[in-house]
Each structure stands twice: as C-alpha cells, then as structure tokens.
Design an enzyme around this catalytic site. Structure first.
Site, short mmCIF file in Angstrom:
data_model
loop_
_atom_site.label_atom_id
_atom_site.label_comp_id
_atom_site.label_asym_id
_atom_site.label_seq_id
_atom_site.Cartn_x
_atom_site.Cartn_y
_atom_site.Cartn_z
N ASP A 8 0.88 -1.17 0.00
CA ASP A 8 0.00 0.00 0.00
C ASP A 8 0.91 1.22 0.00
O ASP A 8 1.45 1.59 1.04
CB ASP A 8 -0.89 -0.02 1.24
CG ASP A 8 -1.71 1.27 1.41
OD1 ASP A 8 -1.75 2.07 0.46
OD2 ASP A 8 -2.29 1.46 2.49
N LYS A 69 2.64 11.49 -3.33
CA LYS A 69 1.64 10.73 -4.09
C LYS A 69 0.62 11.67 -4.75
O LYS A 69 0.03 11.34 -5.78
CB LYS A 69 0.94 9.75 -3.16
CG LYS A 69 -0.10 8.85 -3.82
CD LYS A 69 -0.64 7.86 -2.81
CE LYS A 69 -1.74 7.00 -3.38
NZ LYS A 69 -2.23 6.00 -2.41
N GLU A 168 -7.19 0.39 -4.37
CA GLU A 168 -7.12 0.29 -2.91
C GLU A 168 -8.40 -0.24 -2.27
O GLU A 168 -8.35 -1.14 -1.42
CB GLU A 168 -6.73 1.65 -2.32
CG GLU A 168 -5.28 2.03 -2.61
CD GLU A 168 -4.96 3.48 -2.31
OE1 GLU A 168 -5.86 4.19 -1.80
OE2 GLU A 168 -3.83 3.91 -2.58
N ASP A 190 -13.07 4.77 1.48
CA ASP A 190 -11.61 4.89 1.65
C ASP A 190 -11.18 6.35 1.61
O ASP A 190 -11.07 6.94 0.54
CB ASP A 190 -10.91 4.08 0.55
CG ASP A 190 -9.40 4.06 0.70
OD1 ASP A 190 -8.88 4.74 1.62
OD2 ASP A 190 -8.72 3.38 -0.09
#
Length: 628
Positions: A8, A69, A168, A190
């Site tokens: 992850d 990211k 994810e 999420d």
C-alpha cells in the site's frame, strides 16, 4: 521461489504485507513499526526514508519530501494549488509535468515514491530472509491512466517487478472478505491522506466483483490538516502581522502540529496546540510563540466544505451500481482519515448503517494486496478467488467540434477492449491526430488528455473515405494501450505519444541506473557507519574491562587503554583504513588483556607466613562464649 508481496503506497504512510500460512500478514520495518511514513529527505548525497526522515523535517523542510503521491502522474496545472502550500519547491517540469527541486536538482515524483518502495522491500527482504522482487502495488480507485502508469514506473525505478496495480478499496475488500462465505454487498469508504474513493462490491463464493467506483483524488487527510494550518496562520497573523506560511521551517512545524491535533480530536473534544519559538519578531528579534486551543466543533466548522465533498461520490457510486443504500450489507472504513468522528457520522447518515470497523484502516489495503499477490503466484491456500474490477473513468477520443466520443465508459469491467472506426474530415488528409481523453464531461477541453497519437501516411482520399480503426485496450492494471491503423489501404502507421506526464522509457532507464547507484552508495555508507559503531562498542567494552579487572597488571592496562585511545582517534578522523587497523589492534590487545586477567584470577593465594596465624583464628563468633 521468493514470495510476492503487497504494498500500500500511501500518501502519508505505506505498508507492506505477505501471505504466511494462508493468511496475509504485515511485515514490520527495520525500526519495528508496521507502517512506514512516505517521507524522503535529501541530505547531500544521502537519502533518508521513513521515520528517520520525518523526525528531521522541521530542520530540513525544503529537502524533506512528503505527500508526493498527490503529484505522481499529474500535470502541473492540476496541482499548482497543492504545490503552493508545500514547504519544499514544486514546479512545472517538461511537457507540463511536475518536478520537485531539491539541492539544485529536479526529481520526479516517481523517483521519490521509488525511494519509499525500496525502503519497504529492503526491510521486508531482511525480515523474510529472501530477496523480494515481485510486488503488487495499490492505487486509489479513482487514479487515472497517467497516475497508474506513473505508479508502475516508480516500482520499475525501485528495481521491482510490478505484477499488478490494484485499486485500494478492492484490496481492502479482499482483506475483509477473505474468510467470509456468504453473499454480501459491501461499500468500501476509503479516505486516506491524499485521496478519497468509494467502491461497491458484491462478494460471494470466492468472487469479488466491483459494481461501481467513484471518488475525488484531491480530497484527503492532508486537506483537513491544511485547514488547521490556515486557521493557526491567520490567527497568528492577526496578532503579530506575520504569515507563518512564508517561513518553510515554521510551515513544517505547523503541518506536523495540525496532523497531531486532528488525530487527538478523534478522541477528545478539544486539544491545545503549542509551538514555542515558532519564529522571531522581525523588528525586535524577540522570540514569538504560538498557542491555541482547537475544539472538535471548531475543527468541523473549518472543514465543513470538505465534509460535504465526501457525500457526492457515495451517491454517485450507489447510482452507478443501481443500488439503494438499504441494499448495502456492510460499510467498510479504510484510511486513517475515516477515524474523524464527523466522517463516521456522514457515512452512517448516507448508508443508514454503523460502519464495520473489523479491519484495521491503516493495514487493510496492504493485506488485500498481499492476497492479490498470492493469487497471482498460485497460492493453493487461497482456493479459487476471482477478482473482477472496473475502470473508474470514461475514456474516449476527440472528434470534430471538440466533442468527446466515448470508447470505454466508466465502471466497465477490466480488462476491456473496444474498437471503433473513424474517418477524415477533409479531402486528401495525409494524417490524423488522435487525442485520447479521460473524463465525464461532453467537451474534450473539459477532460484530461492522456496523450495525442499521430497516425500519418494516409493515401490521398476523399473526406469520409479512409477507415481508421482505433482500438482501446485496458489491461488488468487499469492502464490503457491505444493502437490505430488505416484499413482501406491496408497500411499500418506507427503511433507516437506526445504531451504525457509519465516518464518516457529513456527517463525510466536513467532513473533505474541512478537508483542502483544510490542503493550501492547507501550500502557503502551503511557499512561504514556499522564499522565505526562496532569499533566504538569495542572501545567501550575495553574500558569497562580495565575498570572491572583491578588485579590485572598495570602494563596490560596501559596497553589496552592506549589501543582504546587509538580507536577513538581513528573514529574521530573517520578514516576507513585507520578504523580497520584500530579494530584489529584493539581486538588483539583486548584478547591479551583478558587472558592475563583470567590467569591472575586463577593463581593460588599464599599464606600470611609460617610464624603468623590465619586471620580467621582471631575472629570470635558473636554467638559463641566459653563455658562457665
């Protein structure tokens, strides 16, 4: 065969996991922690990754990179607002891409992410006792093609074989549903550090089928932190007429304090933010301090618009899946930001259900990625698990009039392939430019251009006569491949990609070489530090032996002390050859000293003399007295 792992790669923290005994398990890092901060610091030629990088951020704010990211695979015009609030310098790179300036050099977000991946895999390899090469990396479900390709490239730069790029929320559902046997409809909510996804899946009989996905790649915990940063800065400016956001060191401290305050407010009704010596008065040079109390109510007021933004993706996902909220069996929370009480309230309000908190929101995604890695490697303990995912956004081409002609619509099951025939708009047109788009708006200009493909060499023909076959092929990673050929003449033409934010093959190869060189330099630096530390430990041990063995001869003590002093000097001079010589000399002297000390202890003790009496003879027991 070495095991494949699941990673992850998070905005704030990253996690790595592996299948062990039929179950996914998190692998702790070298520091013994289950999560690794996605932070990379540059100090000269040295790179620090993880917690060690995070700890020195306040003293090195312009060369400590975090939340990268948010920039990976993005165009500059998409992230300029986020870039402006970073303590480090983010700027426009080639072709409208994003670059970060560190120490006079420009680095791509993919390179920074590769450093995090390398740290995770290196630590995991040491724990497992085998070199890891094969990985499954997760990405937000709403990542577009460029962001997915950039994530894959980060893995390549780190020297890894990326088996699959997986969404994810889908990974989290794998972790949740691995041991469940019944049929369920699950909504995965999420909310991580930088992105937000909502995915609806149907689980049953080993099949994990994604029905719809939605999200917001500009919404995450960092945005909630930023509201606290802005509030603190504005309050301080009112009082002292100085904007702390213009001072990189002060800004870094504010960001860290804001994150801490947000976390504390998940369990408390208020928190005190105290930052002594945050800056100096520009006129008097006296130190200025910041102290404010932030209540949960005020925090929710500051983030009200962000909380509203989580609603639409949930409603869109339900609509695309053609489901009413009452049909959802379980709501799974993933991502650290789902711990915010207001977020939990909204989830319950939208779905009518208490969220299921049986999975660790920080680890579920990595655990699911490990399951996917096990599936790909044929792990027999997993049985027959089938994962059916979808593409998050519509893909198409620009046609006359500036419109988008959809080729593959959002929430289409992947892998997917679609071919359409197009033609020319003018007579004797020698070529066409195919603008590949991704997005949901009807006009091409309102969507993201993934690249422009030129098909040239079309023979002279009247408008509408050429048959140009365009094929969109989305692989299991959600990454798009486009081909085009002119059918009427039977002539195939090459396709050239232009104006894309991802790195070209030459850049990737160069970065792989640089990464390998840096890895070797890091190994050498680590070995050098270990040798220094080993010699210093031996020096301390030698001094302890001198103190503990008082009966050893003074000559032996002096020789060992001299060797210890020479070792200390070699460490101070930081000379590799002198350190090696000092290590050898000190080891020899210590061996000699210990042998002499042991011999001294083993020697028999002499009497006091023939005419004397033993000391014990003169001692009278207090409990003994002569008979009367």
């Amino acid at each position: 065969m070495p095991k494949a792992v699941g990673i992850d790669l998070g905005t704030t923290n990253s996690v790595i996991a592996v299948m062990e005994g039929g179950r996914p398990e998190v692998i702790v890092n070298a520091e013994g922690a289950r999560t690794t901060p996605s932070v990379v610091a540059y100090k000269g030629d040295e790179r620090l990754v993880g917690q060690i990088a995070r700890r020195q951020a306040a003293l090195n704010p312009q060369a400590t990179l975090f939340e990268v990211k948010r920039f990976i695979g993005r165009r500059w015009d998409e992230v300029s607002e986020e870039a402006a609030r970073s303590p480090f310098k983010v700027k426009e790179g080639p072709g409208g891409s994003v670059r970060i300036e560190v120490g006079g050099k420009d680095v791509a977000p993919e390179q920074v992410s590769a450093e995090v991946l390398r740290k995770l895999v290196s630590d995991a390899s040491a724990k497992l006792g085998e070199k890891i090469k094969d990985v499954v990396i997760t990405v937000p479900a709403y990542f577009d093609n460029s962001q997915r390709e950039a994530t894959r490239q980060a893995g390549e730069i780190a020297g890894l074989n990326v088996l699959r790029v997986i969404n994810e929320p889908t990974a989290a559902a794998l972790a949740y549903g691995l041991e469940r046997k019944g049929n369920e409809t699950v909504l995965v909510f999420d909310l991580g550090g930088g992105t937000f996804d909502v995915t609806i899946l149907e689980l049953g009989d080993g099949v994990f089928e994604v029905k719809s996905t939605s999200g917001d790649t500009h919404l995450g915990g960092a945005d909630f932190d930023q509201r606290i940063v802005n509030w603190l800065s504005d309050e301080f400016k009112k009082e002292h007429n100085f904007d702390l956001r213009k001072d990189p060191q002060a800004l870094q401290r504010l960001i860290e304090a804001a994150e801490k305050a947000k976390i504390e407010l998940s369990n408390a009704s208020d928190t005190t933010i105290s930052l002594p010596f945050i800056t100096f008065d520009p006129e008097t040079r006296t130190p200025l301090h910041l102290e404010r109390t932030l209540s949960r109510a005020k925090f929710e007021e500051l983030t009200g618009d962000l909380l509203k933004r989580v609603r639409e993706p949930v409603q869109r996902a339900l609509s695309d899946a053609k489901l009413d909220a009452s049909k959802i069996d379980e709501v799974i929370l993933v991502g650290g930001s789902t711990r915010i009480p207001a977020v939990k309230r909204i989830v319950k309000e939208l779905t009518g259900k208490e969220p299921n908190e049986s999975v660790n929101p920080d680890e579920a995604v990595a655990l699911g990625a490990a399951v996917q890695a096990g599936i790909i490697q044929g792990d027999s303990s997993l049985g027959d698990i089938v994962l059916v995912d979808v593409t998050p956004l519509t893909m198409g081409v620009e046609v006359k009039g500036g419109m988008i002609a959809p080729m593959i619509t959002r929430n289409t099951t992947v892998p997917a392939k679609k071919t359409e025939i197009y033609t020319t708009a003018e007579n004797n047109q020698p070529g066409v430019e195919i603008n590949v788009l991704q997005g949901e708006r009807p006009m091409a200009a309102d969507n993201k251009s993934l690249g422009r493909f030129k098909l040239e060499g079309i023979p002279p023909m009247r408008a509408g006569q050429p048959q140009i076959e365009v094929t969109f092929d989305i692989d299991a990673n959600g990454i798009l491949h486009v081909t085009a050929k002119e059918k009427t003449s039977g002539k195939e033409a090459s396709i050239r990609i232009e104006n894309t934010t991802t790195l070209d093959k030459g850049d990737v190869d160069r970065m792989v070489r640089e990464a390998e060189q840096n890895a070797e330099a890091d190994r050498q630096r680590r070995e050098k530090v270990e040798k220094r530390n080993a010699l210093d430990s031996l020096r301390v041990q030698a001094l302890q032996q001198i103190e503990e063995n008082e009966g050893a001869g003074q000559g032996a003590k002096d020789k060992l002390k001299a060797a210890a002093d020479a070792a200390e000097e070699a460490i101070r001079q930081d000379d590799d050859s002198k350190i090696a010589d000092a290590q050898k000399a000190l080891e020899e002297e210590l061996r000699t000293f210990m042998t002499a000390a042991q011999s001294q202890q083993a020697a028999p003790q002499g009497s006091e003399g023939a005419a004397g009496t033993r000391a014990e003879d003169d001692v009278i027991d207090a409990d003994f007295k002569p008979a009367e």
